[in-house]
Design a protein around this motif. Structure first.
Motif, PDB file in Angstrom:
ATOM      1  N   THR A   1       2.377   3.783   8.556  1.00 18.67           N
ATOM      2  CA  THR A   1       2.467   2.556   7.781  1.00 18.67           C
ATOM      3  C   THR A   1       2.015   1.373   8.602  1.00 18.67           C
ATOM      4  N   SER A   2       1.595   0.336   7.897  1.00 17.83           N
ATOM      5  CA  SER A   2       1.221  -0.916   8.547  1.00 17.83           C
ATOM      6  C   SER A   2       1.219  -1.999   7.483  1.00 17.83           C
ATOM      7  N   MET A   3       1.162  -3.246   7.893  1.00 18.85           N
ATOM      8  CA  MET A   3       1.128  -4.337   6.928  1.00 18.85           C
ATOM      9  C   MET A   3      -0.227  -4.371   6.229  1.00 18.85           C
ATOM     10  N   PHE A   4      -0.178  -4.540   4.895  1.00 20.83           N
ATOM     11  CA  PHE A   4      -1.372  -4.578   4.055  1.00 20.83           C
ATOM     12  C   PHE A   4      -2.270  -3.365   4.316  1.00 20.83           C
ATOM     13  N   ARG A   5      -1.630  -2.225   4.434  1.00 20.46           N
ATOM     14  CA  ARG A   5      -2.339  -1.007   4.823  1.00 20.46           C
ATOM     15  C   ARG A   5      -3.398  -0.599   3.802  1.00 20.46           C
ATOM     16  N   ASP A   6      -3.025  -0.543   2.518  1.00 15.70           N
ATOM     17  CA  ASP A   6      -3.944  -0.134   1.464  1.00 15.70           C
ATOM     18  C   ASP A   6      -4.478  -1.398   0.796  1.00 15.70           C
ATOM     19  N   VAL A   7      -5.507  -1.983   1.370  1.00 18.05           N
ATOM     20  CA  VAL A   7      -5.965  -3.308   0.936  1.00 18.05           C
ATOM     21  C   VAL A   7      -6.386  -3.320  -0.530  1.00 18.05           C
ATOM     22  N   GLY A   8      -6.975  -2.234  -1.008  1.00 21.92           N
ATOM     23  CA  GLY A   8      -7.400  -2.171  -2.399  1.00 21.92           C
ATOM     24  C   GLY A   8      -6.243  -2.294  -3.365  1.00 21.92           C
ATOM     25  N   MET A   9      -5.111  -1.697  -3.020  1.00 22.54           N
ATOM     26  CA  MET A   9      -3.942  -1.784  -3.886  1.00 22.54           C
ATOM     27  C   MET A   9      -3.461  -3.227  -3.995  1.00 22.54           C
TER      28      MET A   9
ATOM     29  N   ARG B   1      -2.840  -8.261  -7.045  1.00 22.66           N
ATOM     30  CA  ARG B   1      -3.087  -9.696  -7.259  1.00 22.66           C
ATOM     31  C   ARG B   1      -3.806  -9.936  -8.593  1.00 22.66           C
ATOM     32  N   LYS B   2      -4.774  -9.093  -8.891  1.00 14.91           N
ATOM     33  CA  LYS B   2      -5.612  -9.305 -10.069  1.00 14.91           C
ATOM     34  C   LYS B   2      -4.928  -8.888 -11.369  1.00 14.91           C
TER      35      LYS B   2
ATOM     36  N   LEU C   1       2.572 -11.749  -0.113  1.00 17.42           N
ATOM     37  CA  LEU C   1       1.744 -11.854  -1.315  1.00 17.42           C
ATOM     38  C   LEU C   1       2.458 -12.681  -2.387  1.00 17.42           C
ATOM     39  N   LEU C   2       3.733 -12.414  -2.614  1.00 16.90           N
ATOM     40  CA  LEU C   2       4.487 -13.144  -3.634  1.00 16.90           C
ATOM     41  C   LEU C   2       4.570 -14.625  -3.300  1.00 16.90           C
ATOM     42  N   GLN C   3       4.728 -14.939  -2.020  1.00 15.19           N
ATOM     43  CA  GLN C   3       4.792 -16.335  -1.616  1.00 15.19           C
ATOM     44  C   GLN C   3       3.465 -17.042  -1.879  1.00 15.19           C
ATOM     45  N   GLU C   4       2.376 -16.377  -1.567  1.00 18.75           N
ATOM     46  CA  GLU C   4       1.063 -16.990  -1.766  1.00 18.75           C
ATOM     47  C   GLU C   4       0.702 -17.130  -3.237  1.00 18.75           C
TER      48      GLU C   4
ATOM     49  N   LYS D   1      -8.554  -8.840   4.275  1.00 20.39           N
ATOM     50  CA  LYS D   1      -9.245  -7.954   3.341  1.00 20.39           C
ATOM     51  C   LYS D   1      -8.460  -7.803   2.032  1.00 20.39           C
ATOM     52  N   ALA D   2      -7.133  -7.960   2.123  1.00 23.18           N
ATOM     53  CA  ALA D   2      -6.272  -7.798   0.952  1.00 23.18           C
ATOM     54  C   ALA D   2      -6.133  -9.085   0.146  1.00 23.18           C
ATOM     55  N   GLY D   3      -6.955 -10.076   0.455  1.00 21.55           N
ATOM     56  CA  GLY D   3      -6.951 -11.317  -0.321  1.00 21.55           C
ATOM     57  C   GLY D   3      -6.059 -12.403   0.227  1.00 21.55           C
ATOM     58  N   GLY D   4      -5.673 -12.302   1.499  1.00 24.89           N
ATOM     59  CA  GLY D   4      -4.830 -13.322   2.111  1.00 24.89           C
ATOM     60  C   GLY D   4      -5.446 -14.708   2.020  1.00 24.89           C
TER      61      GLY D   4
END
Length: 291
Positions: free
Chosen positions: A93-101, A106-107, A138-141, A182-185
């Motif tokens: 595991t890692s933070m924002f591991r599966d960037v596509g998800m 978000r979308k 993500l929720l905060q942003e 990559k995950a939209g940060g």
């Protein structure tokens, strides 16, 4: 004559291997039964091949020679049991591991969440918390944090304790930063943590939105109604019977039109609740409860 002798030797080896496999199955059965009776954790319907590999890995880490010895040590030591659980449930595991998800979330999910007055999200099998904190960011942003509560659960108390701390090695933050972008940060990732010595301490504002608790998907029941449920790469270790049971639990824990998110390689096909969902994103296993 040599050919016949070789045949007998091969036959003898096959018989010995079959006998050893049968003995291993008996030992695993006894180990699982002992753990269930003494601690209440039910691994009796875990996928056998995966379980055997995890047990073998634990034996090597602990320098234990047989599964019977594993059972003896686990039943007589809570500390050994905790280490066994950690080894059994550890995931890459890692933070924002599966960037596509996260991009798909978000979308496709965020706009829907804005229509709710409050949001309850269950992250089942949270491990050491990297993906939970990714969701909190993500929720905060997306201006959803003020009305959202994340319930992060795991079978392993050691993993939960580490997740609560929100402290990660500083050396991995560069990778996490890349994943985040990559995950939209939308901001500087460094604003979400404080570097101290060789560790990164996540911001309290992230940790304050998360409720960590112990929960066993196999034996425990639903504890709330949720808008979104993440259960990613947990059921890959379960057999068909156990997966069906957990899918019923997840379905019954979702609110009407709630969202279920599974692991990238997981699906609701061939599950007892498959007809009760609408597929929102097949590639990233995102499904919406129909009613």
């Amino acid at each position: 004559m040599r050919g016949f002798t070789g045949y007998l030797q091969n036959s003898s080896q096959l018989i010995q291997q079959a006998s050893a496999k049968k003995l291993e199955d008996i030992e695993i059965d006894l180990l699982c039964e002992g753990i269930f009776r003494h601690y209440g954790f039910d691994f009796r319907q875990y996928a056998r091949a995966s379980l055997a590999r995890r047990i073998q890995s634990f034996m090597e880490l602990e320098n234990i020679n047989s599964i019977s010895d594993v059972q003896n040590k686990i039943l007589h030591s809570q500390q050994v049991m905790e280490r066994f659980l950690l080894n059994l449930s550890v995931n890459v595991t890692s933070m924002f591991r599966d960037v596509g998800m996260y991009l798909a979330f978000r979308k496709k999910i965020v706009p829907v969440l804005h229509t709710y007055p409050s949001i309850r999200i269950w992250h089942a099998g949270c491990s050491t918390g990297e993906e939970v904190y990714s969701l909190a960011i993500l929720l905060q942003e997306e201006q959803l944090a003020d009305k959202a509560t994340i319930y992060a659960t795991d079978i392993n108390e050691v993993a939960i304790k580490k997740a609560k701390e929100g402290i990660f090695p500083l050396q991995v933050m560069q990778t996490y930063t890349t994943n985040y972008l990559k995950a939209g940060g939308k901001k500087e990732f460094s604003r979400y943590y404080t570097a101290k010595y060789d560790h990164a301490i996540l911001a309290p504002e992230l940790r304050n939105k998360i409720v960590f608790a112990k929960h066993n998907l196999v034996t425990d029941s639903s504890f709330n109604e949720f808008t979104v449920i993440f259960c990613r790469n947990v059921m890959i270790y379960f057999n068909e019977t156990l997966r069906s049971r957990v899918h019923h639990l997840l379905y019954n824990s979702l609110c009407r039109f709630g969202t279920l998110i599974l692991g990238h390689q997981e699906t609701i096909n061939l599950t007892p609740t498959r007809l009760q969902y609408k597929t929102l994103d097949e590639q990233y296993s995102i499904f919406q409860k129909r009613a």
